[in-house]
Design a protein around this motif. Sequence first.
Motif, PDB file in Angstrom:
ATOM      1  N   LYS A  31       0.834  -1.204   0.000  1.00 32.23           N
ATOM      2  CA  LYS A  31       0.000   0.000   0.000  1.00 32.23           C
ATOM      3  C   LYS A  31       0.867   1.251   0.000  1.00 32.23           C
ATOM      4  N   GLU A  32       1.926   1.249   0.837  1.00 33.35           N
ATOM      5  CA  GLU A  32       2.827   2.392   0.904  1.00 33.35           C
ATOM      6  C   GLU A  32       3.577   2.607  -0.411  1.00 33.35           C
ATOM      7  N   GLN A  33       3.759   1.539  -1.140  1.00 29.51           N
ATOM      8  CA  GLN A  33       4.439   1.621  -2.438  1.00 29.51           C
ATOM      9  C   GLN A  33       3.488   2.039  -3.560  1.00 29.51           C
ATOM     10  N   GLY A  34       2.224   2.206  -3.233  1.00 33.89           N
ATOM     11  CA  GLY A  34       1.251   2.643  -4.225  1.00 33.89           C
ATOM     12  C   GLY A  34       0.616   1.521  -5.015  1.00 33.89           C
ATOM     13  N   VAL A  35       0.834   0.274  -4.594  1.00 31.74           N
ATOM     14  CA  VAL A  35       0.235  -0.866  -5.285  1.00 31.74           C
ATOM     15  C   VAL A  35      -1.253  -0.931  -4.945  1.00 31.74           C
ATOM     16  N   GLU A  36      -2.089  -1.069  -5.939  1.00 30.53           N
ATOM     17  CA  GLU A  36      -3.535  -1.076  -5.711  1.00 30.53           C
ATOM     18  C   GLU A  36      -4.129  -2.474  -5.675  1.00 30.53           C
ATOM     19  N   VAL A  37      -3.541  -3.386  -6.432  1.00 33.02           N
ATOM     20  CA  VAL A  37      -4.073  -4.753  -6.504  1.00 33.02           C
ATOM     21  C   VAL A  37      -2.928  -5.745  -6.373  1.00 33.02           C
ATOM     22  N   THR A  38      -3.172  -6.810  -5.623  1.00 29.16           N
ATOM     23  CA  THR A  38      -2.188  -7.876  -5.509  1.00 29.16           C
ATOM     24  C   THR A  38      -2.896  -9.212  -5.656  1.00 29.16           C
ATOM     25  N   SER A  39      -2.145 -10.274  -5.627  1.00 29.51           N
ATOM     26  CA  SER A  39      -2.709 -11.617  -5.776  1.00 29.51           C
ATOM     27  C   SER A  39      -2.086 -12.542  -4.750  1.00 29.51           C
ATOM     28  N   SER A  40      -2.713 -13.684  -4.532  1.00 27.25           N
ATOM     29  CA  SER A  40      -2.138 -14.663  -3.619  1.00 27.25           C
ATOM     30  C   SER A  40      -0.803 -15.170  -4.154  1.00 27.25           C
ATOM     31  N   GLN A  41      -0.671 -15.188  -5.467  1.00 27.10           N
ATOM     32  CA  GLN A  41       0.592 -15.612  -6.074  1.00 27.10           C
ATOM     33  C   GLN A  41       1.710 -14.619  -5.737  1.00 27.10           C
ATOM     34  N   GLU A  42       1.426 -13.333  -5.883  1.00 27.38           N
ATOM     35  CA  GLU A  42       2.423 -12.313  -5.581  1.00 27.38           C
ATOM     36  C   GLU A  42       2.761 -12.310  -4.096  1.00 27.38           C
ATOM     37  N   LEU A  43       1.747 -12.397  -3.254  1.00 24.80           N
ATOM     38  CA  LEU A  43       1.997 -12.441  -1.815  1.00 24.80           C
ATOM     39  C   LEU A  43       2.827 -13.664  -1.441  1.00 24.80           C
ATOM     40  N   GLY A  44       2.516 -14.779  -2.077  1.00 30.06           N
ATOM     41  CA  GLY A  44       3.265 -16.002  -1.807  1.00 30.06           C
ATOM     42  C   GLY A  44       4.732 -15.870  -2.181  1.00 30.06           C
ATOM     43  N   GLU A  45       5.002 -15.228  -3.310  1.00 32.24           N
ATOM     44  CA  GLU A  45       6.386 -15.027  -3.735  1.00 32.24           C
ATOM     45  C   GLU A  45       7.124 -14.102  -2.773  1.00 32.24           C
ATOM     46  N   LEU A  46       6.437 -13.088  -2.249  1.00 31.36           N
ATOM     47  CA  LEU A  46       7.060 -12.154  -1.311  1.00 31.36           C
ATOM     48  C   LEU A  46       7.339 -12.796   0.042  1.00 31.36           C
ATOM     49  N   LEU A  47       6.492 -13.762   0.407  1.00 28.68           N
ATOM     50  CA  LEU A  47       6.571 -14.341   1.749  1.00 28.68           C
ATOM     51  C   LEU A  47       7.170 -15.739   1.793  1.00 28.68           C
ATOM     52  N   TYR A  71      -6.661  -9.215  -5.051  1.00 25.14           N
ATOM     53  CA  TYR A  71      -7.111  -8.487  -3.864  1.00 25.14           C
ATOM     54  C   TYR A  71      -6.882  -6.994  -4.026  1.00 25.14           C
ATOM     55  N   ASN A  72      -7.871  -6.211  -3.639  1.00 25.53           N
ATOM     56  CA  ASN A  72      -7.665  -4.772  -3.523  1.00 25.53           C
ATOM     57  C   ASN A  72      -6.807  -4.552  -2.275  1.00 25.53           C
ATOM     58  N   VAL A  73      -5.636  -3.959  -2.451  1.00 25.45           N
ATOM     59  CA  VAL A  73      -4.652  -3.853  -1.370  1.00 25.45           C
ATOM     60  C   VAL A  73      -5.198  -3.049  -0.189  1.00 25.45           C
TER      61      VAL A  73
END
Length: 218
Positions: A31-47, A71-73
Amino acid sequence: MNHLSAPVLPQIPDIVISRLPIYLRTVRLLKEQGVEVTSSQELGELLGLSSAQIRKDLSHFGEFGKQGTGYNVAYLCNQLEKILKVDCVWPVILVGAGYLGHALASYTGFEHRGFRIVAVFDNDPKKVGGAIGSITVQPVEAIPAVVRQHRCQIAIIAVPASAAQQVAHQLIEAGIKSILCYAPITLTVPPYIRVEYIDPVIHFQHMTFYLEKGCIEE
């Protein structure tokens, strides 16, 4: 007369609850980076988790995204804050005005994430009456009155291991429900008291198992 009973919430595994703050931290960063939409795939890669695990964890609390759109961030961040009850600021007391206590009381990042240290206590007469920022160190005898005044449920223990158990008893008697313990000891507390531990040495020892031996020669 009929009385309506409170709805029975499903039992959610504690391991799921333990991952929610990690999800929230990551979503807040997006959110702080200005990202508006994410996915479980992206979150999974980050975590370093599977997207299926993330979707399963979140499904315990409702539907937060749509298949194909993610997901709407901002919305997911808001919902995770509500689930974890950090959409407000919790008053916290801290026992121990040593080096660690000073660092914790001076840290400005707690309030942004839902917590405010409202009082610091110590049993050393030399420390009582001193200031840590805008907070005056009080004697431990004042704990019950401060807990009542601020309706505190959370406390931090930052004292030596030899004093931690006694401090825990004092906190519980004063009405504290949750304790974050920095002392290198496992506390004995009633089952209704929640305790979390932070011991850097434990994490160091976990890491050194995987390293080639490289100790400092004395």
